[in-house]
Design a protein around this motif. Structure first.
Motif, PDB file in Angstrom:
ATOM      1  N   ALA A  35      20.194  -3.575 -77.989  1.00 11.37           N
ATOM      2  CA  ALA A  35      18.868  -4.182 -77.913  1.00 11.37           C
ATOM      3  C   ALA A  35      18.564  -5.008 -79.159  1.00 11.37           C
ATOM      4  O   ALA A  35      18.001  -6.105 -79.062  1.00 11.37           O
ATOM      5  CB  ALA A  35      17.804  -3.096 -77.727  1.00 11.37           C
ATOM      6  N   SER A  36      18.929  -4.506 -80.324  1.00  7.89           N
ATOM      7  CA  SER A  36      18.638  -5.227 -81.575  1.00  7.89           C
ATOM      8  C   SER A  36      19.406  -6.546 -81.641  1.00  7.89           C
ATOM      9  O   SER A  36      18.859  -7.571 -82.076  1.00  7.89           O
ATOM     10  CB  SER A  36      18.984  -4.351 -82.778  1.00  7.89           C
ATOM     11  N   VAL A  37      20.663  -6.543 -81.221  1.00 16.33           N
ATOM     12  CA  VAL A  37      21.459  -7.774 -81.230  1.00 16.33           C
ATOM     13  C   VAL A  37      20.848  -8.802 -80.281  1.00 16.33           C
ATOM     14  O   VAL A  37      20.708  -9.989 -80.625  1.00 16.33           O
ATOM     15  CB  VAL A  37      22.919  -7.478 -80.849  1.00 16.33           C
ATOM     16  N   PHE A  38      20.476  -8.365 -79.088  1.00 16.85           N
ATOM     17  CA  PHE A  38      19.907  -9.302 -78.115  1.00 16.85           C
ATOM     18  C   PHE A  38      18.599  -9.896 -78.621  1.00 16.85           C
ATOM     19  O   PHE A  38      18.383 -11.118 -78.544  1.00 16.85           O
ATOM     20  CB  PHE A  38      19.681  -8.582 -76.784  1.00 16.85           C
ATOM     21  N   ILE A  39      17.702  -9.049 -79.136  1.00 14.07           N
ATOM     22  CA  ILE A  39      16.405  -9.537 -79.601  1.00 14.07           C
ATOM     23  C   ILE A  39      16.569 -10.425 -80.823  1.00 14.07           C
ATOM     24  O   ILE A  39      15.826 -11.406 -81.001  1.00 14.07           O
ATOM     25  CB  ILE A  39      15.474  -8.352 -79.897  1.00 14.07           C
ATOM     26  N   THR A  40      17.524 -10.112 -81.675  1.00  7.91           N
ATOM     27  CA  THR A  40      17.760 -10.938 -82.861  1.00  7.91           C
ATOM     28  C   THR A  40      18.130 -12.362 -82.468  1.00  7.91           C
ATOM     29  O   THR A  40      17.553 -13.336 -82.970  1.00  7.91           O
ATOM     30  CB  THR A  40      18.872 -10.325 -83.726  1.00  7.91           C
ATOM     31  N   PHE A  41      19.084 -12.510 -81.556  1.00  2.00           N
ATOM     32  CA  PHE A  41      19.496 -13.846 -81.126  1.00  2.00           C
ATOM     33  C   PHE A  41      18.403 -14.534 -80.310  1.00  2.00           C
ATOM     34  O   PHE A  41      18.237 -15.756 -80.396  1.00  2.00           O
ATOM     35  CB  PHE A  41      20.794 -13.765 -80.338  1.00  2.00           C
ATOM     36  N   ALA A  42      17.635 -13.759 -79.533  1.00  2.81           N
ATOM     37  CA  ALA A  42      16.538 -14.356 -78.772  1.00  2.81           C
ATOM     38  C   ALA A  42      15.472 -14.917 -79.713  1.00  2.81           C
ATOM     39  O   ALA A  42      14.967 -16.031 -79.510  1.00  2.81           O
ATOM     40  CB  ALA A  42      15.924 -13.313 -77.839  1.00  2.81           C
ATOM     41  N   ALA A  43      15.132 -14.163 -80.752  1.00  4.73           N
ATOM     42  CA  ALA A  43      14.123 -14.624 -81.705  1.00  4.73           C
ATOM     43  C   ALA A  43      14.586 -15.885 -82.435  1.00  4.73           C
ATOM     44  O   ALA A  43      13.812 -16.828 -82.634  1.00  4.73           O
ATOM     45  CB  ALA A  43      13.807 -13.518 -82.708  1.00  4.73           C
ATOM     46  N   HIS A  94       7.312 -16.033 -75.742  1.00  2.64           N
ATOM     47  CA  HIS A  94       8.061 -15.362 -74.665  1.00  2.64           C
ATOM     48  C   HIS A  94       8.733 -14.081 -75.174  1.00  2.64           C
ATOM     49  O   HIS A  94       9.802 -13.696 -74.689  1.00  2.64           O
ATOM     50  CB  HIS A  94       9.120 -16.294 -74.069  1.00  2.64           C
ATOM     51  N   MET A  95       8.089 -13.414 -76.115  1.00  2.00           N
ATOM     52  CA  MET A  95       8.686 -12.203 -76.672  1.00  2.00           C
ATOM     53  C   MET A  95       8.691 -11.058 -75.664  1.00  2.00           C
ATOM     54  O   MET A  95       9.645 -10.284 -75.617  1.00  2.00           O
ATOM     55  CB  MET A  95       7.931 -11.788 -77.941  1.00  2.00           C
ATOM     56  N   PHE A  96       7.636 -10.951 -74.859  1.00  2.00           N
ATOM     57  CA  PHE A  96       7.561  -9.819 -73.923  1.00  2.00           C
ATOM     58  C   PHE A  96       8.734  -9.798 -72.946  1.00  2.00           C
ATOM     59  O   PHE A  96       9.416  -8.772 -72.829  1.00  2.00           O
ATOM     60  CB  PHE A  96       6.229  -9.846 -73.171  1.00  2.00           C
ATOM     61  N   PRO A  97       9.008 -10.891 -72.206  1.00  2.00           N
ATOM     62  CA  PRO A  97      10.163 -10.838 -71.303  1.00  2.00           C
ATOM     63  C   PRO A  97      11.484 -10.658 -72.036  1.00  2.00           C
ATOM     64  O   PRO A  97      12.398 -10.015 -71.517  1.00  2.00           O
ATOM     65  CB  PRO A  97      10.104 -12.174 -70.565  1.00  2.00           C
ATOM     66  N   ALA A  98      11.595 -11.220 -73.248  1.00  2.00           N
ATOM     67  CA  ALA A  98      12.840 -11.063 -74.003  1.00  2.00           C
ATOM     68  C   ALA A  98      13.074  -9.605 -74.378  1.00  2.00           C
ATOM     69  O   ALA A  98      14.190  -9.076 -74.238  1.00  2.00           O
ATOM     70  CB  ALA A  98      12.811 -11.933 -75.254  1.00  2.00           C
ATOM     71  N   VAL A  99      12.023  -8.942 -74.847  1.00  2.00           N
ATOM     72  CA  VAL A  99      12.156  -7.529 -75.219  1.00  2.00           C
ATOM     73  C   VAL A  99      12.413  -6.669 -73.985  1.00  2.00           C
ATOM     74  O   VAL A  99      13.212  -5.735 -74.025  1.00  2.00           O
ATOM     75  CB  VAL A  99      10.897  -7.053 -75.967  1.00  2.00           C
ATOM     76  N   LEU A 100      11.746  -6.992 -72.881  1.00  2.00           N
ATOM     77  CA  LEU A 100      11.943  -6.210 -71.656  1.00  2.00           C
ATOM     78  C   LEU A 100      13.390  -6.315 -71.174  1.00  2.00           C
ATOM     79  O   LEU A 100      14.009  -5.303 -70.798  1.00  2.00           O
ATOM     80  CB  LEU A 100      10.988  -6.689 -70.567  1.00  2.00           C
ATOM     81  N   VAL A 101      13.939  -7.520 -71.188  1.00  2.00           N
ATOM     82  CA  VAL A 101      15.350  -7.695 -70.789  1.00  2.00           C
ATOM     83  C   VAL A 101      16.267  -6.954 -71.749  1.00  2.00           C
ATOM     84  O   VAL A 101      17.237  -6.298 -71.333  1.00  2.00           O
ATOM     85  CB  VAL A 101      15.700  -9.195 -70.739  1.00  2.00           C
TER      86      VAL A 101
END
Length: 328
Positions: A256-264, A111-118
């Motif tokens: 964006a980096s903080v959000f993607i880091t925690f999402a990953a 689910h990386m695509f929706p996470a990065v888009l958000v």
């Protein structure tokens, strides 16, 4: 702040050719500029780098893409429709997400695509609105000729930070998962176990914008400011605008980096505090695996099918000699 003191991107990026003494550029000028790429292709040929074709194709793509974008944006700028601005802003973020997930990231999580888009939308849009309305005093803030270039610059810079952060996290969880599992075995939560990885990933992601801010003006003159100077605009206004843009880029990259880091981390380390390597994919994305397909691989299957069909026809209607030869 009144309109006389406001910093206007349109005032800086547009100018009258007659007043500045500059000739209008034509496709002939672009063709002359293309000679630099041909020189690079020649160097690649001499040293056998194998990059000549890639250079020419990239240059042609650049030319075509910029020509199409210029045509579209000119229509948007002339119409001044806020819904077109919303559409263009979303498309820029969507294409940035596509580039990040499909092309730039060597590894991807589920689910990386929706996470990065958000993450992209949640960083570039709020930062661009606040920066345009308050830092640049643009009224209305969505003025196309000013807002769309800002969103484009934020998207381009944010992509780099997101790719660096997510690539480092997935690399560590794939190649050095034992370190994280030791923390988990001693009772640490997934956030506590991944804290060193997350900190290092964010440091790496924020290093480029920090370095860019450090050298601007002394060692390097940024592209926007260079364009304004070449266009004959106020250097002071161009410098102030560049300062604001750099601050916005840094803020957008951070969010964006903080959000993607925690999402990953939350996807690759589940609620049971287990590292889920099965949720990390280091293969070429599915859209591009068609390049790896070979037309030779299905040949054995086709041959078997044809042989079975031929054998059946011979057994059913062939001569006695053909049937004996087949059974032998």
């Amino acid at each position: 702040m009144n309109s006389t003191n406001a910093i206007s991107l349109g005032d800086i990026t547009t100018y009258t050719l007659e007043d500045s003494g500059k000739a209008e550029l034509t496709w002939t000028n672009v063709a002359i500029g293309l000679a630099f790429i041909l020189f690079d292709a020649g160097v690649s040929t001499v040293f056998r780098l194998g990059l000549g074709v890639s250079l020419v194709v990239a240059a042609l793509r650049c030319t075509g893409q910029l020509a199409v974008v210029a045509t579209i944006l000119q229509q948007v700028f002339d119409n001044k429709n806020p819904w077109l601005v919303v559409l263009i802003s979303f498309v820029l973020n969507f294409l940035g997400t596509f580039e990040t997930v499909m092309n730039k990231s060597p590894r991807r999580f589920r689910h990386m695509f929706p996470a990065v888009l958000v993450g992209m939308l949640g960083s570039t849009i709020p930062i661009s609105i606040l920066g345009s309305k308050y830092a640049m005093s643009v009224e209305p803030f969505w003025t196309p000729i000013q807002y769309i270039p800002i969103v484009g610059m934020l998207c381009g810079a944010t992509i780099s930070g997101v790719v660096v952060a997510v690539s480092y996290i997935l690399k560590e969880l794939s190649e050095n998962r034992d370190k994280v599992e030791i923390y988990l075995a001693f009772g640490a939560t997934r956030v506590e176990a991944c804290r060193p990885i997350a900190i290092e990933a964010l440091r790496l992601a924020l290093t480029p914008p920090i370095n860019n801010m450090s050298v601007l003006g002394i060692i390097a003159i940024p592209g926007m400011m260079t364009g304004a100077i070449l266009g004959g605009s106020s250097v002071q206004q161009a410098a102030k605008l560049q300062m604001i843009i750099m601050f916005m880029i840094t803020a957008s990259t951070t969010l964006a980096s903080v959000f993607i880091t925690f999402a990953a981390i939350h996807v690759t380390v589940d609620l049971e505090h287990r590292v889920r390597s099965d949720r990390i994919d280091d293969r070429t994305h599915g859209l591009y695996r068609i390049k790896e397909w070979s037309f030779e691989s299905p040949l054995p299957t086709v041959k078997r099918l044809l042989w079975k069909k031929k054998s059946k026809s011979v057994l059913n209607g062939g001569t006695e000699e053909e049937r004996q030869r087949l059974l032998a």
